[in-house]
Write a protein that holds these residues in place. Sequence first.
Motif, PDB file in Angstrom:
ATOM      1  N   LYS A 104     -22.901 -48.592 -23.062  1.00  0.00           N
ATOM      2  CA  LYS A 104     -22.231 -48.757 -21.771  1.00  0.00           C
ATOM      3  C   LYS A 104     -22.946 -49.806 -20.925  1.00  0.00           C
ATOM      4  CE  LYS A 104     -20.790 -46.225 -17.635  1.00  0.00           C
ATOM      5  NZ  LYS A 104     -20.795 -44.909 -16.921  1.00  0.00           N
ATOM      6  N   TYR A 105     -24.276 -49.773 -20.953  1.00  0.00           N
ATOM      7  CA  TYR A 105     -25.061 -50.741 -20.182  1.00  0.00           C
ATOM      8  C   TYR A 105     -24.832 -52.161 -20.705  1.00  0.00           C
ATOM      9  CZ  TYR A 105     -29.096 -53.279 -18.388  1.00  0.00           C
ATOM     10  OH  TYR A 105     -29.907 -54.213 -17.785  1.00  0.00           O
ATOM     11  N   GLN A 106     -24.761 -52.331 -22.027  1.00  0.00           N
ATOM     12  CA  GLN A 106     -24.512 -53.654 -22.613  1.00  0.00           C
ATOM     13  C   GLN A 106     -23.148 -54.187 -22.174  1.00  0.00           C
ATOM     14  OE1 GLN A 106     -27.261 -54.960 -24.278  1.00  0.00           O
ATOM     15  NE2 GLN A 106     -27.942 -52.972 -23.491  1.00  0.00           N
ATOM     16  N   ARG A 107     -22.168 -53.293 -22.161  1.00  0.00           N
ATOM     17  CA  ARG A 107     -20.823 -53.706 -21.763  1.00  0.00           C
ATOM     18  C   ARG A 107     -20.798 -54.130 -20.300  1.00  0.00           C
ATOM     19  NH1 ARG A 107     -18.468 -49.551 -23.440  1.00  0.00           N
ATOM     20  NH2 ARG A 107     -18.273 -48.380 -21.509  1.00  0.00           N
ATOM     21  N   GLU A 108     -21.494 -53.379 -19.440  1.00  0.00           N
ATOM     22  CA  GLU A 108     -21.515 -53.716 -18.013  1.00  0.00           C
ATOM     23  C   GLU A 108     -22.241 -55.036 -17.759  1.00  0.00           C
ATOM     24  OE1 GLU A 108     -23.365 -50.274 -16.393  1.00  0.00           O
ATOM     25  OE2 GLU A 108     -21.507 -49.083 -16.329  1.00  0.00           O
ATOM     26  N   LYS A 109     -23.271 -55.315 -18.572  1.00  0.00           N
ATOM     27  CA  LYS A 109     -24.086 -56.514 -18.344  1.00  0.00           C
ATOM     28  C   LYS A 109     -23.517 -57.755 -19.023  1.00  0.00           C
ATOM     29  CE  LYS A 109     -28.890 -58.013 -18.234  1.00  0.00           C
ATOM     30  NZ  LYS A 109     -30.305 -57.621 -18.423  1.00  0.00           N
ATOM     31  N   TYR A 110     -22.962 -57.591 -20.254  1.00  0.00           N
ATOM     32  CA  TYR A 110     -22.545 -58.765 -21.021  1.00  0.00           C
ATOM     33  C   TYR A 110     -21.042 -58.849 -21.258  1.00  0.00           C
ATOM     34  CZ  TYR A 110     -27.542 -58.759 -21.957  1.00  0.00           C
ATOM     35  OH  TYR A 110     -28.904 -58.758 -21.809  1.00  0.00           O
ATOM     36  N   GLY A 111     -20.290 -57.869 -20.763  1.00  0.00           N
ATOM     37  CA  GLY A 111     -18.849 -57.899 -20.941  1.00  0.00           C
ATOM     38  C   GLY A 111     -18.401 -57.107 -22.162  1.00  0.00           C
ATOM     39  N   VAL A 207     -17.214 -45.884 -32.169  1.00  0.00           N
ATOM     40  CA  VAL A 207     -16.501 -47.165 -32.234  1.00  0.00           C
ATOM     41  C   VAL A 207     -15.944 -47.523 -30.866  1.00  0.00           C
ATOM     42  CG1 VAL A 207     -15.872 -46.959 -34.668  1.00  0.00           C
ATOM     43  CG2 VAL A 207     -14.363 -46.002 -32.933  1.00  0.00           C
ATOM     44  N   SER A 208     -15.839 -48.810 -30.620  1.00  0.00           N
ATOM     45  CA  SER A 208     -15.232 -49.282 -29.381  1.00  0.00           C
ATOM     46  C   SER A 208     -13.713 -49.188 -29.493  1.00  0.00           C
ATOM     47  CB  SER A 208     -15.651 -50.726 -29.115  1.00  0.00           C
ATOM     48  OG  SER A 208     -15.364 -51.551 -30.237  1.00  0.00           O
ATOM     49  N   ARG A 209     -13.068 -49.164 -28.368  1.00  0.00           N
ATOM     50  CA  ARG A 209     -11.608 -49.089 -28.356  1.00  0.00           C
ATOM     51  C   ARG A 209     -10.997 -50.422 -28.785  1.00  0.00           C
ATOM     52  NH1 ARG A 209     -10.174 -45.929 -22.663  1.00  0.00           N
ATOM     53  NH2 ARG A 209     -11.180 -43.944 -23.191  1.00  0.00           N
ATOM     54  N   GLY A 210      -9.839 -50.319 -29.409  1.00  0.00           N
ATOM     55  CA  GLY A 210      -9.087 -51.522 -29.739  1.00  0.00           C
ATOM     56  C   GLY A 210      -9.505 -52.238 -31.003  1.00  0.00           C
ATOM     57  N   LEU A 211     -10.341 -51.617 -31.835  1.00  0.00           N
ATOM     58  CA  LEU A 211     -10.719 -52.268 -33.091  1.00  0.00           C
ATOM     59  C   LEU A 211      -9.491 -52.398 -34.000  1.00  0.00           C
ATOM     60  CD1 LEU A 211     -14.149 -50.704 -34.150  1.00  0.00           C
ATOM     61  CD2 LEU A 211     -13.712 -52.867 -32.989  1.00  0.00           C
ATOM     62  N   LYS A 212      -9.465 -53.501 -34.731  1.00  0.00           N
ATOM     63  CA  LYS A 212      -8.374 -53.712 -35.681  1.00  0.00           C
ATOM     64  C   LYS A 212      -8.536 -52.770 -36.879  1.00  0.00           C
ATOM     65  CE  LYS A 212      -8.119 -58.686 -34.692  1.00  0.00           C
ATOM     66  NZ  LYS A 212      -8.313 -60.033 -35.298  1.00  0.00           N
ATOM     67  N   GLN A 213      -7.411 -52.378 -37.428  1.00  0.00           N
ATOM     68  CA  GLN A 213      -7.408 -51.592 -38.649  1.00  0.00           C
ATOM     69  C   GLN A 213      -6.433 -52.228 -39.630  1.00  0.00           C
ATOM     70  OE1 GLN A 213      -7.563 -47.213 -38.324  1.00  0.00           O
ATOM     71  NE2 GLN A 213      -7.296 -47.479 -36.130  1.00  0.00           N
ATOM     72  N   PRO A 214      -6.678 -52.074 -40.921  1.00  0.00           N
ATOM     73  CA  PRO A 214      -5.761 -52.670 -41.895  1.00  0.00           C
ATOM     74  C   PRO A 214      -4.422 -51.942 -41.926  1.00  0.00           C
ATOM     75  CG  PRO A 214      -7.344 -51.280 -43.005  1.00  0.00           C
ATOM     76  CD  PRO A 214      -7.781 -51.344 -41.565  1.00  0.00           C
ATOM     77  N   GLU A 215      -3.393 -52.654 -42.364  1.00  0.00           N
ATOM     78  CA  GLU A 215      -2.090 -52.018 -42.563  1.00  0.00           C
ATOM     79  C   GLU A 215      -2.107 -51.297 -43.909  1.00  0.00           C
ATOM     80  OE1 GLU A 215       1.096 -54.755 -42.241  1.00  0.00           O
ATOM     81  OE2 GLU A 215       0.489 -55.523 -40.264  1.00  0.00           O
ATOM     82  N   ILE A 216      -1.676 -50.056 -43.914  1.00  0.00           N
ATOM     83  CA  ILE A 216      -1.700 -49.253 -45.134  1.00  0.00           C
ATOM     84  C   ILE A 216      -0.282 -48.824 -45.491  1.00  0.00           C
ATOM     85  CG2 ILE A 216      -2.547 -47.122 -46.191  1.00  0.00           C
ATOM     86  CD1 ILE A 216      -4.985 -47.288 -44.395  1.00  0.00           C
ATOM     87  N   SER A 217       0.079 -49.029 -46.739  1.00  0.00           N
ATOM     88  CA  SER A 217       1.396 -48.616 -47.214  1.00  0.00           C
ATOM     89  C   SER A 217       1.259 -47.944 -48.574  1.00  0.00           C
ATOM     90  CB  SER A 217       2.352 -49.812 -47.313  1.00  0.00           C
ATOM     91  OG  SER A 217       1.838 -50.799 -48.202  1.00  0.00           O
ATOM     92  N   TYR A 218       2.282 -47.226 -48.970  1.00  0.00           N
ATOM     93  CA  TYR A 218       2.289 -46.487 -50.231  1.00  0.00           C
ATOM     94  C   TYR A 218       3.532 -46.886 -51.011  1.00  0.00           C
ATOM     95  CZ  TYR A 218      -1.134 -43.702 -47.673  1.00  0.00           C
ATOM     96  OH  TYR A 218      -2.224 -43.301 -46.939  1.00  0.00           O
ATOM     97  N   GLU A 219       3.332 -47.397 -52.220  1.00  0.00           N
ATOM     98  CA  GLU A 219       4.443 -47.932 -53.001  1.00  0.00           C
ATOM     99  C   GLU A 219       4.362 -47.487 -54.461  1.00  0.00           C
ATOM    100  OE1 GLU A 219       6.776 -49.536 -51.525  1.00  0.00           O
ATOM    101  OE2 GLU A 219       5.803 -49.960 -49.597  1.00  0.00           O
ATOM    102  N   GLU A 220       5.474 -47.598 -55.131  1.00  0.00           N
ATOM    103  CA  GLU A 220       5.515 -47.430 -56.583  1.00  0.00           C
ATOM    104  C   GLU A 220       5.501 -48.820 -57.203  1.00  0.00           C
ATOM    105  OE1 GLU A 220       7.517 -44.152 -58.930  1.00  0.00           O
ATOM    106  OE2 GLU A 220       8.803 -44.230 -57.148  1.00  0.00           O
ATOM    107  N   LEU A 221       4.412 -49.192 -57.841  1.00  0.00           N
ATOM    108  CA  LEU A 221       4.268 -50.510 -58.451  1.00  0.00           C
ATOM    109  C   LEU A 221       4.227 -50.370 -59.966  1.00  0.00           C
ATOM    110  CD1 LEU A 221       1.546 -52.057 -56.086  1.00  0.00           C
ATOM    111  CD2 LEU A 221       4.036 -52.316 -55.949  1.00  0.00           C
ATOM    112  N   SER A 222       4.910 -51.263 -60.640  1.00  0.00           N
ATOM    113  CA  SER A 222       4.953 -51.220 -62.102  1.00  0.00           C
ATOM    114  C   SER A 222       3.659 -51.778 -62.687  1.00  0.00           C
ATOM    115  CB  SER A 222       6.142 -52.029 -62.618  1.00  0.00           C
ATOM    116  OG  SER A 222       5.946 -53.411 -62.347  1.00  0.00           O
TER     117      SER A 222
END
Length: 288
Positions: A104-111, A207-222
């Motif tokens: 929290k202190y780092q965020r207040e001081k450095y953004g 973790v900080s808010r707003g971190l990116k996460q990968p898109e995950i899907s479930y498929e039937e692949l040959s």
Amino acid sequence: MDMKKYNSKIIMFEDHIEIIKYGKNRITVPSDKNDRNIKAHNDSDDEERQKRRALEQAFRIKRKIKYYCQSNDFDLFWTLTLDDTKVNAKDYTYSRKRLQAWLKYQREKYGKFDFLFVPEFHKSRRIHFHGVTGKLSPPLIEARCPKSNRLIKKNGMQIYNAENWENGFSTVSKIQSKEKASSYIAKYITAELIEVPSAFNQPRYFVSRGLKQPEISYEELSDNYFKDFKPSFVVGEKNLLDNEFKADVSIYRIDISEEGELIQNSPPETVWKLRNIKSPDGNQDFQK
């Protein structure tokens, strides 16, 4: 998420995809579990069930951490220790509050900046924190050997200290590989960490808010979909009659070119692993 059959879990990152291919079809099941806060165990649960649950939770958290590390632009790797002469280094609640106050202190001081931290319980039961940050540029000083005053380097990389961590000792280094950093930090999430009594009902990673996460899907692949790709890891069993290997899970890492094509720039050496199985008479175990 609607329930459907699938044989492949696809994790989409910006520059690559990871595909987990299963030997048999599965069915997606909606989940709203939050693995950051682990609830206290029930005394009525048997010991084996508790251990199995702890292993499953640790695996899920490891996976989330790796996904966060590979999806975001972290550039610094941190190790923050706690000094017994300054703070209570064996109290989980107190220690994580010290970490959160520092963040929290780092965020207040450095953004605003991105971060992910996990705890490590040393054999002495003292708590350390390992983490990664992005878009944070605090003052750092080159680490030097106390006796010789020589610069401290690891694998040719300069190690730094952070003077603004006042709870103990710190080391900071620049991240060279997202994959290596994610594997290194995830290894500290263990079943033992999940089962630490003083940490029940508390976060196991931060973790900080707003971190990116990968898109995950479930498929039937040959099988034809995978003909041009080589898996990095395969686990399965051997048929005792014809000695044929049958894959239960195969993991593929596939790069995405600038043109959007799926390629493997450096095809991996496949790691093969056998499950523990028994012979038909039930007497002999075949080791992994």
